[in-house]
Scaffold this motif. Structure first.
Motif, PDB file in Angstrom:
ATOM      1  N   GLU A   1       0.830  -1.200   0.000  1.00 30.00           N
ATOM      2  CA  GLU A   1       0.000   0.000   0.000  1.00 30.00           C
ATOM      3  C   GLU A   1       0.868   1.254   0.000  1.00 30.00           C
ATOM      4  OE1 GLU A   1      -4.083   0.538   2.076  1.00 30.00           O
ATOM      5  OE2 GLU A   1      -2.576   1.175   3.545  1.00 30.00           O
ATOM      6  N   ALA A   2       1.944   1.236   0.767  1.00 31.87           N
ATOM      7  CA  ALA A   2       2.849   2.385   0.803  1.00 31.87           C
ATOM      8  C   ALA A   2       3.414   2.680  -0.579  1.00 31.87           C
ATOM      9  CB  ALA A   2       3.985   2.122   1.794  1.00 31.87           C
ATOM     10  N   ALA A   3       3.821   1.632  -1.291  1.00 29.31           N
ATOM     11  CA  ALA A   3       4.402   1.818  -2.626  1.00 29.31           C
ATOM     12  C   ALA A   3       3.336   2.219  -3.638  1.00 29.31           C
ATOM     13  CB  ALA A   3       5.092   0.535  -3.068  1.00 29.31           C
ATOM     14  N   LEU A   4       2.113   1.721  -3.481  1.00 26.86           N
ATOM     15  CA  LEU A   4       1.041   2.006  -4.423  1.00 26.86           C
ATOM     16  C   LEU A   4       0.549   3.445  -4.318  1.00 26.86           C
ATOM     17  CD1 LEU A   4      -1.086   0.968  -6.502  1.00 26.86           C
ATOM     18  CD2 LEU A   4      -2.511   0.363  -4.530  1.00 26.86           C
ATOM     19  N   LEU A   5       0.389   3.951  -3.092  1.00 31.52           N
ATOM     20  CA  LEU A   5      -0.256   5.242  -2.885  1.00 31.52           C
ATOM     21  C   LEU A   5       0.712   6.380  -2.611  1.00 31.52           C
ATOM     22  CD1 LEU A   5      -3.315   4.158  -0.705  1.00 31.52           C
ATOM     23  CD2 LEU A   5      -3.176   4.421  -3.181  1.00 31.52           C
ATOM     24  N   GLY A   6       1.917   6.075  -2.203  1.00 34.07           N
ATOM     25  CA  GLY A   6       2.851   7.135  -1.839  1.00 34.07           C
ATOM     26  C   GLY A   6       3.714   7.594  -3.011  1.00 34.07           C
ATOM     27  N   ASP A   7       3.772   8.913  -3.235  1.00 34.96           N
ATOM     28  CA  ASP A   7       4.752   9.448  -4.180  1.00 34.96           C
ATOM     29  C   ASP A   7       6.162   9.184  -3.644  1.00 34.96           C
ATOM     30  OD1 ASP A   7       2.856  10.660  -6.015  1.00 34.96           O
ATOM     31  OD2 ASP A   7       2.443  12.073  -4.395  1.00 34.96           O
ATOM     32  N   ARG A   8       6.294   9.286  -2.329  1.00 32.74           N
ATOM     33  CA  ARG A   8       7.510   8.879  -1.625  1.00 32.74           C
ATOM     34  C   ARG A   8       7.095   8.116  -0.373  1.00 32.74           C
ATOM     35  NH1 ARG A   8      10.838  13.330   0.460  1.00 32.74           N
ATOM     36  NH2 ARG A   8       8.820  14.391   0.692  1.00 32.74           N
ATOM     37  N   ILE A   9       8.041   7.369   0.175  1.00 35.13           N
ATOM     38  CA  ILE A   9       7.812   6.633   1.416  1.00 35.13           C
ATOM     39  C   ILE A   9       8.831   7.097   2.444  1.00 35.13           C
ATOM     40  CG2 ILE A   9       7.742   4.358   2.532  1.00 35.13           C
ATOM     41  CD1 ILE A   9       7.188   3.162  -0.239  1.00 35.13           C
ATOM     42  N   ALA A  10       8.339   7.442   3.643  1.00 34.46           N
ATOM     43  CA  ALA A  10       9.218   7.705   4.785  1.00 34.46           C
ATOM     44  C   ALA A  10       9.092   6.508   5.725  1.00 34.46           C
ATOM     45  CB  ALA A  10       8.816   8.996   5.499  1.00 34.46           C
ATOM     46  N   LEU A  11      10.180   5.800   5.921  1.00 33.75           N
ATOM     47  CA  LEU A  11      10.165   4.574   6.724  1.00 33.75           C
ATOM     48  C   LEU A  11      10.630   4.878   8.138  1.00 33.75           C
ATOM     49  CD1 LEU A  11       9.795   1.514   6.869  1.00 33.75           C
ATOM     50  CD2 LEU A  11      12.137   1.263   6.044  1.00 33.75           C
ATOM     51  N   MET A  12       9.791   4.500   9.129  1.00 33.44           N
ATOM     52  CA  MET A  12      10.085   4.788  10.529  1.00 33.44           C
ATOM     53  C   MET A  12      10.486   3.528  11.278  1.00 33.44           C
ATOM     54  SD  MET A  12       7.322   7.598  11.918  1.00 33.44           S
ATOM     55  CE  MET A  12       8.330   7.860  13.398  1.00 33.44           C
ATOM     56  N   ASP A  13      11.365   3.737  12.266  1.00 31.69           N
ATOM     57  CA  ASP A  13      11.743   2.669  13.189  1.00 31.69           C
ATOM     58  C   ASP A  13      12.067   3.288  14.530  1.00 31.69           C
ATOM     59  OD1 ASP A  13      12.533   0.177  14.222  1.00 31.69           O
ATOM     60  OD2 ASP A  13      14.627   0.541  13.674  1.00 31.69           O
ATOM     61  N   ARG A  14      11.370   2.853  15.566  1.00 34.96           N
ATOM     62  CA  ARG A  14      11.631   3.292  16.943  1.00 34.96           C
ATOM     63  C   ARG A  14      11.681   4.817  17.079  1.00 34.96           C
ATOM     64  NH1 ARG A  14      16.637  -0.676  18.081  1.00 34.96           N
ATOM     65  NH2 ARG A  14      17.003  -0.065  15.909  1.00 34.96           N
ATOM     66  N   GLY A  15      10.670   5.468  16.491  1.00 39.54           N
ATOM     67  CA  GLY A  15      10.511   6.903  16.678  1.00 39.54           C
ATOM     68  C   GLY A  15      11.292   7.780  15.731  1.00 39.54           C
ATOM     69  N   ARG A  16      12.045   7.194  14.815  1.00 38.95           N
ATOM     70  CA  ARG A  16      12.858   7.983  13.885  1.00 38.95           C
ATOM     71  C   ARG A  16      12.583   7.570  12.447  1.00 38.95           C
ATOM     72  NH1 ARG A  16      17.157  10.919  15.814  1.00 38.95           N
ATOM     73  NH2 ARG A  16      17.546  10.774  18.055  1.00 38.95           N
ATOM     74  N   ILE A  17      12.757   8.506  11.535  1.00 38.35           N
ATOM     75  CA  ILE A  17      12.690   8.191  10.111  1.00 38.35           C
ATOM     76  C   ILE A  17      14.078   7.730   9.681  1.00 38.35           C
ATOM     77  CG2 ILE A  17      12.370   9.141   7.789  1.00 38.35           C
ATOM     78  CD1 ILE A  17      10.263  10.991   8.985  1.00 38.35           C
ATOM     79  N   VAL A  18      14.172   6.486   9.221  1.00 42.69           N
ATOM     80  CA  VAL A  18      15.472   5.900   8.899  1.00 42.69           C
ATOM     81  C   VAL A  18      15.814   6.009   7.423  1.00 42.69           C
ATOM     82  CG1 VAL A  18      15.429   4.315  10.855  1.00 42.69           C
ATOM     83  CG2 VAL A  18      14.458   3.591   8.673  1.00 42.69           C
ATOM     84  N   GLU A  19      14.785   6.187   6.562  1.00 44.42           N
ATOM     85  CA  GLU A  19      15.067   6.282   5.138  1.00 44.42           C
ATOM     86  C   GLU A  19      13.842   6.840   4.421  1.00 44.42           C
ATOM     87  OE1 GLU A  19      16.967   3.473   1.602  1.00 44.42           O
ATOM     88  OE2 GLU A  19      16.931   2.770   3.671  1.00 44.42           O
ATOM     89  N   ILE A  20      14.090   7.687   3.424  1.00 43.21           N
ATOM     90  CA  ILE A  20      13.030   8.268   2.610  1.00 43.21           C
ATOM     91  C   ILE A  20      13.381   8.051   1.143  1.00 43.21           C
ATOM     92  CG2 ILE A  20      11.747  10.351   1.971  1.00 43.21           C
ATOM     93  CD1 ILE A  20      12.301  11.501   4.676  1.00 43.21           C
ATOM     94  N   GLY A  21      12.397   7.640   0.354  1.00 41.93           N
ATOM     95  CA  GLY A  21      12.639   7.460  -1.072  1.00 41.93           C
ATOM     96  C   GLY A  21      11.396   6.987  -1.780  1.00 41.93           C
ATOM     97  N   GLY A  22      11.495   6.796  -3.081  1.00 43.00           N
ATOM     98  CA  GLY A  22      10.395   6.241  -3.846  1.00 43.00           C
ATOM     99  C   GLY A  22      10.244   4.755  -3.578  1.00 43.00           C
ATOM    100  N   GLY A  23       9.080   4.215  -3.921  1.00 41.94           N
ATOM    101  CA  GLY A  23       8.823   2.800  -3.669  1.00 41.94           C
ATOM    102  C   GLY A  23       9.816   1.897  -4.360  1.00 41.94           C
TER     103      GLY A  23
END
Length: 345
Positions: free
Chosen positions: A203-225
């Motif tokens: 769903e993240a890859a389908l609907l997001g122009d970009r994805i911000a991936l979170m882990d333990r309260g922080r964004i660890v990586e941002i990019g396209g699907g």
């Protein structure tokens, strides 16, 4: 005002912090969402996605940081003055109001007259394929219809920012895909920035122009699907999206040390006739390993294979759906295309 008349806005978050008893701490150093962009905020349960959304919406007070809507400090405003539409997982429709009454609530808060409210509600319902449903009671609607009403209500409010907290997670798979398609069409006509919270990778890859991936309260990586699925920069992203395997490079005979992400399509079975000398040597740019075939899953036109290396480590591969499965009773030779392998943090 029509649905497209509000001026485009942008969202910028700087140094947003929130600490909780028990040690959990949300910390977003910088996050930007452009006008008209949909950012999928993804990650496992408990990583802080909904907390971040609640703080942006003003439902929870941050400890520090800035929330800027087109340069204006929204963090200093109460929730009802931020111009934000929030769609919850449970939709939170007003049961005592009709579909039209629910959708007209945002225009009412904007101070529109009765005729303008009715016109805005009719336009928003038509945008989600519920034209003429203004008088329908929400308790008579199906799950998918209530979902459309919730989206229409968010749309009619002409928000400066649209926030969605896993709104499709309670729908069954066929209906979820249908509503996702309608959401994508609706977003094509909206200039409001949008943050879409989901734990669903597809769903993240389908609907997001970009994805911000979170882990333990922080964004660890941002990019396209495509980037996060096939060329992640972190081991966490490589494992979360599941399109390959994160392993120590030395276990695969890859020089350079550290961890590597091996996408499924980088692993191919070696034909049995090529396993025997003198053809047994791998071509340039490839390396060979032995692994047991353990199990298979099916996705689209592919068979996903789970392999086991000699030391018990797991490796994922894929092959065409109609290709025969490898034997289970002995190790099989596999070839790795090292050009597709990526070192990760």
């Amino acid at each position: 005002m029509g649905l497209r008349d509000r001026a485009p806005m942008s969202l910028e978050i700087r140094n947003l912090e929130k600490s909780f008893a028990g040690g959990f701490r949300l910390c977003i150093d910088k996050l930007e969402v452009a006008a008209g962009e949909t950012l999928a905020l993804a990650g496992p349960s408990g990583c802080g996605k909904t907390t971040a959304l609640s703080i942006i919406a003003g439902l929870m007070r941050e400890d520090g940081g800035e929330i800027l809507l087109d340069g204006e400090d929204a963090a200093a405003l109460p929730p009802w003055k931020r111009g934000i539409s929030l769609v919850f997982q449970d939709l939170a429709l007003f049961p005592h109001l009709s579909a039209g009454g629910n959708v007209a609530y945002g225009p009412l808060l904007r101070g529109l007259g009765a005729a303008e409210r009715r016109r805005a509600a009719a336009e928003a319902l038509a945008a989600v394929r519920l034209g003429g449903w203004e008088k329908r009671r929400v308790d008579t609607l199906s799950g998918g219809e209530r979902q459309r009403v919730a989206m229409a209500r968010a749309l009619a409010a002409q928000p400066r920012l649209l926030l969605l907290d896993e709104p499709f997670s309670s729908l069954d798979a066929p209906l979820r895909r249908e509503i996702q398609g309608e959401f994508a069409s609706m977003r094509a006509n909206s200039k409001a920035p949008c943050i879409f919270v989901t734990h669903d990778r597809e769903e993240a890859a389908l609907l997001g122009d970009r994805i911000a991936l979170m882990d333990r309260g922080r964004i660890v990586e941002i990019g396209g699907g495509r980037e996060l699925f096939l060329e992640p920069k972190t081991a966490f992203a490589g494992n979360f999206f599941g399109r390959g395997t994160v392993l120590p490079g030395k276990k695969l005979g890859i020089d350079g040390g550290g961890l590597v992400f091996v996408p499924r399509d980088a692993v191919r079975r070696v034909p049995e006739e090529a396993e025997r000398p003198p053809e047994g040597k791998a071509p340039a740019g490839k390396t060979r390993i032995k692994a047991l075939f353990r199990r298979a899953g099916f996705e689209g036109g592919l068979t996903n294979l789970e392999l086991e290396l000699e030391d018990g480590l797991r490796l994922l591969a894929e092959q065409p759906l109609r290709a025969p499965l490898p034997p289970r009773d002995r190790p099989v030779s596999w070839e790795l295309d090292t050009a597709l392998v990526r070192f990760v943090e």
